[in-house]
Motif scaffolding. Sequence first.
Motif, PDB file in Angstrom:
ATOM      1  N   UNK A 260     -27.079  -3.948  33.194  1.00 37.71           N
ATOM      2  CA  UNK A 260     -25.817  -4.066  33.914  1.00 37.71           C
ATOM      3  C   UNK A 260     -25.943  -5.041  35.076  1.00 37.71           C
ATOM      4  N   UNK A 261     -27.038  -4.948  35.804  1.00 41.85           N
ATOM      5  CA  UNK A 261     -27.227  -5.864  36.928  1.00 41.85           C
ATOM      6  C   UNK A 261     -27.417  -7.302  36.458  1.00 41.85           C
ATOM      7  N   UNK A 262     -28.171  -7.464  35.377  1.00 42.79           N
ATOM      8  CA  UNK A 262     -28.523  -8.797  34.910  1.00 42.79           C
ATOM      9  C   UNK A 262     -27.373  -9.456  34.144  1.00 42.79           C
ATOM     10  N   UNK A 263     -26.861  -8.767  33.128  1.00 39.68           N
ATOM     11  CA  UNK A 263     -25.848  -9.363  32.256  1.00 39.68           C
ATOM     12  C   UNK A 263     -24.436  -9.175  32.784  1.00 39.68           C
ATOM     13  N   UNK A 264     -24.255  -8.246  33.693  1.00 44.85           N
ATOM     14  CA  UNK A 264     -22.919  -7.996  34.228  1.00 44.85           C
ATOM     15  C   UNK A 264     -22.725  -8.561  35.617  1.00 44.85           C
ATOM     16  N   UNK A 265     -23.461  -8.032  36.575  1.00 47.85           N
ATOM     17  CA  UNK A 265     -23.243  -8.401  37.968  1.00 47.85           C
ATOM     18  C   UNK A 265     -23.723  -9.821  38.276  1.00 47.85           C
ATOM     19  N   UNK A 266     -24.911 -10.179  37.825  1.00 45.62           N
ATOM     20  CA  UNK A 266     -25.421 -11.534  38.078  1.00 45.62           C
ATOM     21  C   UNK A 266     -24.558 -12.584  37.389  1.00 45.62           C
ATOM     22  N   UNK A 267     -24.143 -12.282  36.169  1.00 42.02           N
ATOM     23  CA  UNK A 267     -23.237 -13.186  35.448  1.00 42.02           C
ATOM     24  C   UNK A 267     -21.976 -13.429  36.258  1.00 42.02           C
TER      25      UNK A 267
END
Length: 194
Positions: A132-139
């Motif tokens: 979630x942090x990598x593919x969602x929030x960072x994106x």
Amino acid sequence: MTSDGWLQIILFLLVVLVLTKPLGVFMTLVFNREKTLLDPVLRPAERLVYRATGVDEAREMRWTEYAEAMLLFSGVTLLVLYLLERVQAALPLNPQKLPGVGPALAFNTAASFTTNTNWQAYVPETTMSYLTQMAGLSYHNFVSAAVGIVLAIAVIRGVARREQDTIGNFWVDLTRCMLWVLLPVSLVGALFLV
């Protein structure tokens, strides 16, 4: 405030002042689709993106089409982030076995990251999985900045092209912003931080 704090502020303002003109000229070339030093590397990647997504880079949009494309893009990415947060318990890259985020917090987080306000009412390490942090929030940190930049470009074009019906193409501007502006700035920034 300490002298170190003032020194950091002054140094930051000097860096912004020094970079404003060259970055502004570069962005003008990018968004006017003029030749830049990065064309040999990035133009093939840009063409590949257009081919894969079916975007006609020569087609310009009226302001209403541009706004619709932006709202559609932002709405879909908001929904995907919301769903990613809600079902993260069943997804990989969740070694802590964190549960899905509650509906209100998931919507609040998705809306804030989509609009680039990034308001966080949670502790990421105990609420959001790595995916979630990598593919969602960072994106969203990356893409929402691009959306903001291209909307500013569209407003500038709207003023400059008072006599014309079109203000560019949202999909082309978004792609060019990510490839020509944000990726190089991110790489240079990362190298500076290393």
